[in-house]
Design a protein around this motif. Structure first.
Motif, mmCIF file in Angstrom:
data_model
loop_
_atom_site.group_PDB
_atom_site.id
_atom_site.type_symbol
_atom_site.label_atom_id
_atom_site.label_comp_id
_atom_site.label_asym_id
_atom_site.label_seq_id
_atom_site.Cartn_x
_atom_site.Cartn_y
_atom_site.Cartn_z
ATOM 1 N N ALA A 485 0.841 -1.274 -0.177
ATOM 2 C CA ALA A 485 0.157 -0.108 -0.053
ATOM 3 C C ALA A 485 1.007 1.440 0.081
ATOM 4 O O ALA A 485 0.598 2.023 -0.645
ATOM 5 C CB ALA A 485 -0.997 0.081 1.164
ATOM 6 N N VAL A 486 1.776 1.078 0.781
ATOM 7 C CA VAL A 486 2.818 2.347 0.928
ATOM 8 C C VAL A 486 3.627 2.686 -0.519
ATOM 9 O O VAL A 486 3.730 3.731 -0.994
ATOM 10 C CB VAL A 486 3.803 2.187 2.051
ATOM 11 C CG1 VAL A 486 4.821 3.188 1.837
ATOM 12 C CG2 VAL A 486 3.459 2.271 3.308
ATOM 13 N N ALA A 487 3.953 1.377 -1.065
ATOM 14 C CA ALA A 487 4.732 1.435 -2.347
ATOM 15 C C ALA A 487 3.999 2.054 -3.437
ATOM 16 O O ALA A 487 4.331 2.997 -4.198
ATOM 17 C CB ALA A 487 5.151 0.056 -2.688
ATOM 18 N N VAL A 488 2.616 1.624 -3.487
ATOM 19 C CA VAL A 488 1.528 2.135 -4.470
ATOM 20 C C VAL A 488 1.530 3.682 -4.307
ATOM 21 O O VAL A 488 1.307 4.379 -5.372
ATOM 22 C CB VAL A 488 0.288 1.049 -4.359
ATOM 23 C CG1 VAL A 488 -0.900 1.923 -5.512
ATOM 24 C CG2 VAL A 488 0.518 -0.164 -4.988
ATOM 25 N N SER A 489 1.083 4.084 -2.974
ATOM 26 C CA SER A 489 0.887 5.386 -2.879
ATOM 27 C C SER A 489 2.087 6.339 -3.071
ATOM 28 O O SER A 489 1.785 7.407 -3.812
ATOM 29 C CB SER A 489 0.428 5.737 -1.279
ATOM 30 O OG SER A 489 0.229 6.803 -0.863
ATOM 31 N N VAL A 490 3.165 5.945 -2.861
ATOM 32 C CA VAL A 490 4.368 6.732 -2.913
ATOM 33 C C VAL A 490 4.586 6.823 -4.540
ATOM 34 O O VAL A 490 4.879 7.964 -5.034
ATOM 35 C CB VAL A 490 5.622 5.875 -2.078
ATOM 36 C CG1 VAL A 490 6.833 6.737 -2.743
ATOM 37 C CG2 VAL A 490 5.569 6.135 -0.724
ATOM 38 N N LEU A 491 4.566 5.721 -5.284
ATOM 39 C CA LEU A 491 4.812 5.743 -6.678
ATOM 40 C C LEU A 491 3.598 6.534 -7.266
ATOM 41 O O LEU A 491 4.028 7.349 -8.118
ATOM 42 C CB LEU A 491 4.933 4.426 -7.015
ATOM 43 C CG LEU A 491 4.931 3.989 -8.672
ATOM 44 C CD1 LEU A 491 6.241 4.778 -9.054
ATOM 45 C CD2 LEU A 491 4.790 2.554 -9.149
ATOM 46 N N ASN A 492 2.509 6.356 -6.940
ATOM 47 C CA ASN A 492 1.414 7.318 -7.528
ATOM 48 C C ASN A 492 1.513 8.795 -7.202
ATOM 49 O O ASN A 492 1.614 9.526 -8.347
ATOM 50 C CB ASN A 492 0.070 6.895 -7.068
ATOM 51 C CG ASN A 492 -0.516 5.688 -7.510
ATOM 52 O OD1 ASN A 492 0.069 5.330 -8.452
ATOM 53 N ND2 ASN A 492 -1.590 5.111 -6.927
ATOM 54 N N THR A 493 2.107 9.165 -6.187
ATOM 55 C CA THR A 493 2.358 10.592 -5.804
ATOM 56 C C THR A 493 3.365 11.124 -6.729
ATOM 57 O O THR A 493 3.333 12.135 -7.371
ATOM 58 C CB THR A 493 2.718 10.694 -4.423
ATOM 59 O OG1 THR A 493 1.655 10.185 -3.638
ATOM 60 C CG2 THR A 493 3.096 12.216 -4.030
ATOM 61 N N TYR A 494 4.469 10.250 -6.931
ATOM 62 C CA TYR A 494 5.482 10.753 -7.707
ATOM 63 C C TYR A 494 5.319 10.771 -8.932
ATOM 64 O O TYR A 494 5.701 11.687 -9.624
ATOM 65 C CB TYR A 494 6.782 9.380 -7.626
ATOM 66 C CG TYR A 494 8.080 9.363 -8.717
ATOM 67 C CD1 TYR A 494 8.956 10.466 -8.251
ATOM 68 C CD2 TYR A 494 7.791 8.712 -9.749
ATOM 69 C CE1 TYR A 494 10.107 10.203 -9.306
ATOM 70 C CE2 TYR A 494 8.811 8.612 -10.510
ATOM 71 C CZ TYR A 494 9.853 9.488 -10.327
ATOM 72 O OH TYR A 494 10.892 9.585 -11.227
ATOM 73 N N LEU A 495 4.570 9.904 -9.575
ATOM 74 C CA LEU A 495 4.211 9.812 -11.122
ATOM 75 C C LEU A 495 3.361 11.133 -11.335
ATOM 76 O O LEU A 495 3.377 11.553 -12.617
ATOM 77 C CB LEU A 495 3.513 8.641 -11.430
ATOM 78 C CG LEU A 495 4.351 7.186 -11.626
ATOM 79 C CD1 LEU A 495 3.646 5.796 -11.969
ATOM 80 C CD2 LEU A 495 5.491 7.596 -12.572
ATOM 81 N N ASP A 496 2.466 11.287 -10.507
ATOM 82 C CA ASP A 496 1.481 12.209 -10.579
ATOM 83 C C ASP A 496 2.223 13.673 -10.709
ATOM 84 O O ASP A 496 1.822 14.372 -11.731
ATOM 85 C CB ASP A 496 0.442 12.483 -9.340
ATOM 86 C CG ASP A 496 -0.510 13.590 -9.470
ATOM 87 O OD1 ASP A 496 -1.494 13.307 -10.491
ATOM 88 O OD2 ASP A 496 -0.493 14.406 -8.802
ATOM 89 N N ARG A 497 3.233 13.797 -9.878
ATOM 90 C CA ARG A 497 3.835 14.978 -10.138
ATOM 91 C C ARG A 497 4.842 15.106 -11.202
ATOM 92 O O ARG A 497 4.827 16.257 -11.922
ATOM 93 C CB ARG A 497 4.650 15.058 -8.724
ATOM 94 C CG ARG A 497 5.466 16.425 -8.561
ATOM 95 C CD ARG A 497 4.729 17.679 -8.858
ATOM 96 N NE ARG A 497 5.347 19.006 -8.598
ATOM 97 C CZ ARG A 497 5.153 20.214 -9.336
ATOM 98 N NH1 ARG A 497 3.925 20.036 -9.796
ATOM 99 N NH2 ARG A 497 5.803 21.079 -9.279
ATOM 100 N N MET A 498 5.569 14.111 -11.731
ATOM 101 C CA MET A 498 6.373 14.205 -12.903
ATOM 102 C C MET A 498 5.284 14.100 -13.937
ATOM 103 O O MET A 498 6.030 15.086 -14.980
ATOM 104 C CB MET A 498 6.788 12.809 -13.023
ATOM 105 C CG MET A 498 7.943 12.317 -11.723
ATOM 106 S SD MET A 498 9.390 13.626 -12.057
ATOM 107 C CE MET A 498 10.258 12.376 -13.105
ATOM 108 N N ILE A 499 4.189 13.864 -14.119
ATOM 109 C CA ILE A 499 3.318 13.925 -15.349
ATOM 110 C C ILE A 499 2.875 15.559 -15.250
ATOM 111 O O ILE A 499 2.767 16.151 -16.420
ATOM 112 C CB ILE A 499 1.948 13.003 -15.164
ATOM 113 C CG1 ILE A 499 2.675 11.446 -15.586
ATOM 114 C CG2 ILE A 499 1.156 13.407 -16.245
ATOM 115 C CD1 ILE A 499 1.661 10.461 -15.217
ATOM 116 N N ALA A 500 2.456 15.925 -14.023
ATOM 117 C CA ALA A 500 2.072 17.380 -14.050
ATOM 118 C C ALA A 500 3.135 18.279 -14.591
ATOM 119 O O ALA A 500 2.883 19.075 -15.314
ATOM 120 C CB ALA A 500 1.663 17.734 -12.493
ATOM 121 N N ILE A 501 4.442 17.863 -14.139
ATOM 122 C CA ILE A 501 5.484 18.963 -14.644
ATOM 123 C C ILE A 501 5.605 18.818 -16.243
ATOM 124 O O ILE A 501 5.797 19.667 -16.951
ATOM 125 C CB ILE A 501 6.878 18.328 -14.154
ATOM 126 C CG1 ILE A 501 6.762 18.951 -12.565
ATOM 127 C CG2 ILE A 501 7.996 19.009 -14.822
ATOM 128 C CD1 ILE A 501 8.011 18.227 -11.705
#
Length: 709
Positions: A485-501
């Motif tokens: 659960a932590v791995a998915v949450s951390v990865l989603n946060t990371y990807l969301d910000r990278m795509i937003a950039i």
């Protein structure tokens, strides 16, 4: 997707209130017929007349014109009553059907004059009266003042004496015709001598243009004929007017003068259809007085005596443009009656126009609510064209005045708000779709496909693009040690910000593979500065990735470093796939090269590698040269740099490193010593350590072979 479909904005049933309310408002406007609507109607009728003036058929109507030349030869106005009598006698000798004077004589001329022998001459007023008795002559009178109670007041000349009778059929006509309270009439002796009298009064519209000529008036409840009507009555030898009016003050329907049946509007006015000015319509008064007129020129014709001299100010505005003498308005009215060229606007026409407006509003409202905008617009324009064509055809071939403006305006009042409401709803639906699907594909791709729906076809094109590839170093192994659960949450946060950039810099999301992200620039929308955009995007991603690692570290969560590769080249971009699935992406060696540069970071000890092809479009960028790399699967070398800052960012260049690298590039033995000094100063600089290792192993230049992917 089922959830998305459930939330899809739909047009509510209450939206039907928009065309319904608009239709009710439009029909109220048509029925009320306000001044602006009448002005628009008059403008349409004027345009019809300009397109097709009444053909001049040389009807039996002539004007004896007291023109400028007559005033020059005979004397300025007013002429002596005796001179007018001589003009009447000269006219009578040419045997006209009737003569009407567009002139008034409300006051006596003056003292008895003496002739050359000193004897008293005849009274000029009596001389004129005798000339009137010798022919069928009508005098003109002026009606003044709004209708009021009491007896008729006469400003001059005494009470009006009318010779014609009136026979009313149906309703009472005087309730709907123009009403006046007083008049300016002629001398009583002249009234008694004349065969008839008619009002010269015109009723211009609000813009001053004469479009209708009243044939009947009301003076304190008594019917009064116009000068036009009296001229026709005397020529026809009729003793009375037969007025057909609708019951309950519904207005005048028609007027019979002898054998002529004249269609009028409800006020008893004749709609004018003007012909263009014709010189043969006029005979100068001086030629009649001097006997220069051919004997047959006035025989059996209706004759009007008036003036075209500008100084006498008897001028009127015409729908054809410009001004014409007032006497010509009477003449043209008589011409169209006698020649059978009357314009008609019967009482049933306004009701018909209202029905057409209602049917048109219903049709336009339903289609605008149900059909696509293009089809709705075509129907609206088609109905407008059909109504306009019907009105023009009726005028041109039937001399029937139909107003296309009221139905067209009513339909427009329904069509415009309905289409506006549909447009607002479509925009809301489109925004919803863009917001929703931008979570699946790039916003700029959504915008491009909305503006260019043809791009949804299979196929591609050659395009120079820039690519940014990112990946997390060792994240697969790291996930095995983390709570899922932590791995998915951390990865989603990371990807969301990278795509937003990436979206911030107008990049297109090419794909996401696990923790790897591929961004494309200059497709689908070409971008002239795509190299600079790609570099700025990569640097911002790098800065975020480092901050994200530090933030998670403070939370006790170990995360991975991000590697980034940037490259530019010509690729094929477009939709690939089949009828089942579209996949918009780029294919070509530059895509693979960007991915190889991302992977090269782990061997080079760098985190952001950018090719020289990209840097050519980034003037002012601050970088450190890495060397010429031969990537896996390539036979040639590619110059690669480590990006440190984009154009405009305040980062100082690494001068010491650049000097050491230049010695290495030239094969100078001083390169090893220079890099060893840098390695001692920067024990954490992995790129410097790489070059030290290479030079100690015998390398003599900046060429680096990376055989592994």
């Amino acid at each position: 997707m089922a959830e998305i479909g459930a939330r899809l904005p739909r047009l509510p049933r209450l939206a039907w209130l928009v065309p319904l309310v608009a239709m009710l408002a439009a029909m109220a406007l048509v029925v009320h017929d306000p001044v602006p609507l009448r002005v628009a109607r008059n403008a349409v009728f004027d345009q019809f007349q300009r397109w097709h003036p009444r053909p001049y058929l040389a009807p039996p109507v002539r004007i004896i014109d007291i023109d400028e030349e007559s005033l020059r030869r005979i004397g300025q106005w007013p002429w002596s009553r005796a001179q007018v009598a001589r003009l009447l006698d000269a006219t009578r000798q040419l045997e006209p059907a009737s003569v009407s004077l567009d002139i008034m004589f409300p006051e006596p001329e003056g003292q008895t004059r003496a002739d050359a022998g000193g004897r008293a001459s005849d009274d000029p007023d009596q001389t004129l009266a005798q000339a009137l008795r010798r022919g069928r002559v009508a005098l003109g009178v002026a009606l003044t003042g709004p209708r009021q109670g009491g007896d008729a007041a006469d400003a001059a000349g005494g009470p009006l004496l009318f010779k014609a009778g009136f026979i009313a059929v149906g309703g009472e006509p005087t309730r709907s015709v123009p009403a006046f309270s007083s008049s300016v009439s002629n001398l009583r002796d002249l009234q008694l001598a004349a065969a008839g009298q008619g009002a010269m009064t015109f009723m211009p519209d609000v813009d001053g243009v004469v479009r209708r000529v009243p044939l009947l008036f009301s003076l304190q409840g008594r019917p009064v004929p116009s000068l036009t009507a009296e001229a026709l009555r005397l020529a026809a030898g009729a003793d009375a007017y037969v007025v057909h009016a609708a019951a309950d003050a519904g207005g005048v329907i028609d007027l019979r003068i002898g054998t002529h049946r004249i269609d009028t509007d409800q006020t008893g006015a004749l709609w004018m259809h003007f012909a263009r000015p014709q010189a043969e319509r006029y005979l100068p008064a001086w030629q009649v007085l001097e006997g220069r007129v051919p004997p047959a020129s006035l025989k059996g014709r209706i004759v009007l005596i008036g003036t075209s001299a500008q100084g006498l100010l008897d001028l009127r505005f015409s729908p054809l443009g410009g001004v014409i003498p007032g006497v010509e308005v009477h003449a043209q009215a008589l011409e169209q009656i006698v020649s059978g060229q009357q314009l008609r606007r019967p009482g049933w026409v306004p009701a018909t126009e209202a029905i057409v407006a209602l049917i048109g509003c219903i049709a336009v409202g339903i289609v605008a609510m149900r059909a696509r905008p293009g089809r709705s617009s075509l129907l609206f324009l088609g109905l407008v064209g059909a109504i306009g064509l019907a009105a023009w055809t009726s005028f041109r071939f039937g001399r029937l005045l139909l107003d296309p403006g009221a139905p067209v305006l009513a339909m427009a009042l329904v069509f415009a708000p309905t289409m506006l409401m549909r447009h607002r709803w479509a925009e809301r639906r489109q925004r919803w779709m863009q917001t929703t699907f931008s979570r699946y594909v790039s916003p700029n791709l959504i915008d491009y496909l909305v503006a260019n729906p043809q791009a949804l076809e299979l196929g591609g094109r050659r395009q120079r693009c820039s690519f940014v590839f990112t990946d997390l170093q060792g994240f697969t192994a790291r996930m095995e040690t983390m709570d899922p659960a932590v791995a998915v949450s951390v990865l989603n946060t990371y990807l969301d910000r990278m795509i937003a950039i990436a979206f911030k810099h107008d990049g297109t999301l090419d794909r996401i593979v696990g923790d790897a992200v591929a961004i494309m620039f200059s497709a689908p929308v070409p971008q002239a500065d795509h190299e600079a955009r790609a570099l700025r995007c990569a640097l911002e991603m790098q800065a975020f990735a480092r901050e994200h690692v530090d933030a998670l570290q403070r939370q006790g969560i170990a995360f991975c470093d991000t590697r980034i590769g940037v490259h530019t080249g010509e690729v094929t971009v477009g939709n690939f796939g089949g009828a089942t699935l579209f996949d918009y992406r780029a294919l070509g060696d530059p895509v693979n090269t960007a991915a190889r540069l991302e992977g090269a970071n782990k061997f080079l000890g760098t985190s952001l590698c950018v090719s020289e092809d990209t840097l050519r479009g980034c003037p002012g960028a601050v970088t450190r040269p890495v060397g010429r790399l031969r990537l896996a699967g390539r036979s040639t070398y590619l110059m690669v740099h480590e990006a440190q800052a984009a154009d405009g960012q305040s980062v100082e260049a690494d001068v010491d490193y650049a000097s050491a690298f230049e010695w290495m590039r030239r094969g100078d033995d001083a390169a090893l010593a220079a890099f060893e000094v840098l390695a001692a100063q920067r024990p954490d600089d992995k790129l410097v350590a790489l070059h030290v290792t290479r030079l100690r192993a015998g390398s003599r230049d900046d060429a680096i072979d990376l055989l592994a992917k």
